[in-house]
Scaffold this active site. Structure first.
Site, PDB file in Angstrom:
ATOM      1  N   TYR A 149     -41.007  -7.587 -21.729  1.00  0.00           N
ATOM      2  CA  TYR A 149     -41.686  -8.121 -20.888  1.00  0.00           C
ATOM      3  C   TYR A 149     -40.093  -7.853 -19.747  1.00  0.00           C
ATOM      4  O   TYR A 149     -40.622  -7.674 -17.729  1.00  0.00           O
ATOM      5  CB  TYR A 149     -40.991 -10.247 -20.490  1.00  0.00           C
ATOM      6  CG  TYR A 149     -41.018 -10.550 -19.321  1.00  0.00           C
ATOM      7  CD1 TYR A 149     -42.568 -10.434 -18.752  1.00  0.00           C
ATOM      8  CD2 TYR A 149     -39.818 -10.939 -18.397  1.00  0.00           C
ATOM      9  CE1 TYR A 149     -42.374 -10.879 -17.301  1.00  0.00           C
ATOM     10  CE2 TYR A 149     -39.920 -11.677 -17.609  1.00  0.00           C
ATOM     11  CZ  TYR A 149     -41.142 -11.809 -17.481  1.00  0.00           C
ATOM     12  OH  TYR A 149     -41.019 -12.813 -15.743  1.00  0.00           O
ATOM     13  N   PHE A 266     -25.954   0.760  -3.274  1.00  0.00           N
ATOM     14  CA  PHE A 266     -27.615   0.175  -3.438  1.00  0.00           C
ATOM     15  C   PHE A 266     -27.578   0.087  -5.135  1.00  0.00           C
ATOM     16  O   PHE A 266     -28.118  -1.238  -5.451  1.00  0.00           O
ATOM     17  CB  PHE A 266     -28.601   0.923  -3.026  1.00  0.00           C
ATOM     18  CG  PHE A 266     -30.266   0.576  -3.606  1.00  0.00           C
ATOM     19  CD1 PHE A 266     -30.318  -0.838  -2.593  1.00  0.00           C
ATOM     20  CD2 PHE A 266     -30.457   1.064  -4.486  1.00  0.00           C
ATOM     21  CE1 PHE A 266     -31.537  -1.444  -3.431  1.00  0.00           C
ATOM     22  CE2 PHE A 266     -32.183   1.253  -4.542  1.00  0.00           C
ATOM     23  CZ  PHE A 266     -32.384  -0.426  -4.085  1.00  0.00           C
TER      24      PHE A 266
HETATM   25  C1  PS7 Z   1     -31.883   0.902  -9.150  1.00  0.00           C
HETATM   26  C2  PS7 Z   1     -32.198   2.645 -11.010  1.00  0.00           C
HETATM   27  C3  PS7 Z   1     -37.209  -2.150  -5.166  1.00  0.00           C
HETATM   28  C4  PS7 Z   1     -35.287  -2.348  -4.140  1.00  0.00           C
HETATM   29  C5  PS7 Z   1     -33.281  -3.320  -8.610  1.00  0.00           C
HETATM   30  C6  PS7 Z   1     -38.283  -7.316  -5.980  1.00  0.00           C
HETATM   31  C7  PS7 Z   1     -34.448  -8.400  -9.714  1.00  0.00           C
HETATM   32  C8  PS7 Z   1     -37.785 -10.392  -8.738  1.00  0.00           C
HETATM   33  O1  PS7 Z   1     -34.776 -13.817  -8.616  1.00  0.00           O
HETATM   34  O2  PS7 Z   1     -36.882 -14.544 -12.938  1.00  0.00           O
HETATM   35  O3  PS7 Z   1     -34.680 -14.886 -10.970  1.00  0.00           O
HETATM   36  O4  PS7 Z   1     -36.539 -14.816  -8.885  1.00  0.00           O
HETATM   37  O5  PS7 Z   1     -38.506 -14.271 -11.456  1.00  0.00           O
HETATM   38  C9  PS7 Z   1     -32.270  -0.298 -11.585  1.00  0.00           C
HETATM   39  C10 PS7 Z   1     -35.971  -4.469  -5.357  1.00  0.00           C
HETATM   40  C11 PS7 Z   1     -34.830  -5.021 -10.582  1.00  0.00           C
HETATM   41  C12 PS7 Z   1     -38.688  -7.059  -8.487  1.00  0.00           C
HETATM   42  C13 PS7 Z   1     -35.931  -8.184 -11.187  1.00  0.00           C
HETATM   43  C14 PS7 Z   1     -32.470  -1.504 -10.612  1.00  0.00           C
HETATM   44  C15 PS7 Z   1     -37.512  -4.986  -6.675  1.00  0.00           C
HETATM   45  C16 PS7 Z   1     -35.104  -5.590 -10.412  1.00  0.00           C
HETATM   46  C17 PS7 Z   1     -39.762  -7.667  -8.237  1.00  0.00           C
HETATM   47  C18 PS7 Z   1     -33.722  -2.098 -10.850  1.00  0.00           C
HETATM   48  C19 PS7 Z   1     -36.587  -6.171  -6.824  1.00  0.00           C
HETATM   49  C20 PS7 Z   1     -34.694  -6.330 -11.056  1.00  0.00           C
HETATM   50  C21 PS7 Z   1     -38.568 -11.059 -11.437  1.00  0.00           C
HETATM   51  C22 PS7 Z   1     -39.704  -8.554  -9.710  1.00  0.00           C
HETATM   52  O6  PS7 Z   1     -37.696 -12.139 -12.270  1.00  0.00           O
HETATM   53  O7  PS7 Z   1     -36.247 -13.576 -11.038  1.00  0.00           O
HETATM   54  C23 PS7 Z   1     -31.834   1.213  -9.982  1.00  0.00           C
HETATM   55  C24 PS7 Z   1     -36.124  -2.525  -4.763  1.00  0.00           C
HETATM   56  C25 PS7 Z   1     -33.419  -2.968  -9.668  1.00  0.00           C
HETATM   57  C26 PS7 Z   1     -37.781  -7.335  -6.552  1.00  0.00           C
HETATM   58  C27 PS7 Z   1     -34.907  -7.969 -10.552  1.00  0.00           C
HETATM   59  C28 PS7 Z   1     -36.799  -9.436 -10.570  1.00  0.00           C
HETATM   60  C29 PS7 Z   1     -38.083 -10.054 -11.434  1.00  0.00           C
HETATM   61  C30 PS7 Z   1     -38.096  -9.613  -9.847  1.00  0.00           C
HETATM   62  P1  PS7 Z   1     -35.797 -14.302  -9.661  1.00  0.00           P
HETATM   63  P2  PS7 Z   1     -36.939 -13.533 -11.670  1.00  0.00           P
HETATM   64 MN    MN Z   2     -40.443 -13.674 -11.612  1.00  0.00          MN
END
Ligand code: PS7
Ligand code: MN
Ligand code: MN
Ligand code: MN
Ligand code: MN
Ligand code: MN
Length: 349
Positions: A149, A266
């Site tokens: 997941y 970043f």
């Molecule tokens: C950079 C190698 C495309 C920059 C950044 C929106 C945060 C929201 O917050 O429990 O409790 O509601 O629903 C590694 C970002 C992982 C993802 C996932 C780092 C997009 C992001 C959509 C990789 C960020 C981890 C849902 C899905 O969980 O959250 C590098 C860019 C990164 C977004 C995150 C979050 C997932 C999410 P909340 P949820």
């Molecule tokens: Mn979510």
């Protein structure tokens, strides 16, 4: 620092920046400082995945409607008129989906190499989210399910970001040959989010902690929140934190492959926030009662330290590993493993 040039921005792009501020607490500031080559592609990437997650998180949408929405989300990117306003009025990110046409318009202006990466990640993430949403509240049975997941919602983001950095010639292409490091970058952030959000997710009728872990401590997931089970809950919490902590050294290795300053910032800022959050959660019973967050002051200090270089970020990781090490108790069944995991971080370079 790269300045925006508002006079050169289309009304749609201005609106995307406003939606970015609206939907992101921590990512907005670091995204806006990115190298000009990556700025708009990453804003668009972020808003698309945030839109997808808004649908995933909306528990007022029936699974019969949600499943095709998640699976087909990527197909709407070429359509500059698609919007969605079926979600509940309480959903804070509702406006993003109501105005999604502006995101699609900007998506269609970026280089096709970035479009291909974004669509591919959005397609695979939507399918993964749909698989888990369909299985319902008991979807995460094993640790393998939990990691799968987290792969769908964060490991894939790491893959997409890495492909974009390399495409922009702003990261070492050797990172593409180490997918396990990229995966750990996403896992570390997402596992930390899932650990910290246990109360909020449970109140929404969702559970991302694997049964394979919690069932060793309590017969029902909800029992973790009962005051009489405080010690069992604490042992369960430390097992979850241990799983996340074992990813930290991979994250430091990954960051060693990122030289360009804006990309380094970043990737490093969210990682520093994550290890500080793990330390805040460790041995903290309040996590089972309410949503806990690191202080504004701590977050501010972490921002400054994470925008320097790898040595400073290693020092941040070392500091939090020592704090966890100090709180670790021999009465905890994971005492030895946690001690080993902290030791590895403390000795890294
Ligand atoms: C950079 C190698 C495309 C920059 C950044 C929106 C945060 C929201 O917050 O429990 O409790 O509601 O629903 C590694 C970002 C992982 C993802 C996932 C780092 C997009 C992001 C959509 C990789 C960020 C981890 C849902 C899905 O969980 O959250 C590098 C860019 C990164 C977004 C995150 C979050 C997932 C999410 P909340 P949820
Ligand atoms: Mn979510
Ligand atoms: Mn979410
Ligand atoms: Mn498909
Ligand atoms: Mn969450
Ligand atoms: Mn164990």
């Amino acid at each position: 620092v790269h300045e925006r040039k508002p006079e050169k921005e289309s009304p749609e792009l201005k609106e995307c920046f406003r939606l970015l501020d609206l939907t992101s607490r921590s990512f907005s500031a670091v995204i806006k400082e990115l190298h000009p080559e990556l700025l708009v592609p990453v804003v668009v990437f972020y808003l698309i995945l945030r839109g997808l997650d808004t649908i995933e998180d909306d528990m007022t949408v029936d699974i019969a409607e949600k499943e095709p929405l998640l699976r087909n989300f990527h197909a709407h990117l070429d359509d500059e008129s698609w919007t969605y306003d079926g979600n509940g009025p309480n959903e804070k990110d509702r406006e993003l989906l109501v105005k999604f046409d502006v995101v699609a318009k900007e998506y269609n202006k970026i280089k096709s190499s970035y479009q291909k990466i974004i669509t591919d990640i959005c397609h695979r993430m939507g399918d993964g989210m749909a698989d888990y949403a369909k299985k319902g509240n008991v979807s995460v049975q094993t640790i393998a399910d939990y990691e799968q997941y987290c792969h769908y919602v964060a490991g894939l983001v790491g893959e997409g970001c890495t492909r974009c950095f390399v495409e922009a010639k702003l990261a070492n292409p050797v990172l593409l040959s180490r997918p396990e490091l990229t995966e750990s970058m996403g896992q570390f952030l997402q596992q930390t989010n899932i650990i910290r959000d246990i109360r909020e997710d449970h109140d929404d009728g969702r559970c991302f902690w694997p049964k394979e872990v919690w069932s060793k401590y309590v017969p029902e997931f909800g029992d973790l929140f009962l005051p009489e089970n405080r010690e069992k809950a604490s042992h369960c919490q430390s097992e979850m934190i241990l799983l996340a902590l074992q990813r930290a050294d991979d994250c430091l290795f990954y960051m060693a492959g990122v030289k360009e300053q804006s990309v380094f910032n970043f990737v490093a800022i969210p990682q520093s926030m994550a290890i500080a959050t793990l330390e805040l959660c460790f041995q903290n019973p309040a996590m089972f009662e309410r949503n806990i967050k690191i202080t504004k002051g701590a977050a501010c200090g972490l921002m400054m330290q994470s925008t320097q270089n790898l040595e400073v970020v290693c020092a941040v990781f070392r500091r939090y590993a020592r704090l966890i090490h100090k709180k670790n108790s021999p009465r905890d069944p994971h005492f030895l493993d946690i001690s080993i995991a902290c030791g590895k971080i403390e000795r890294f370079i």
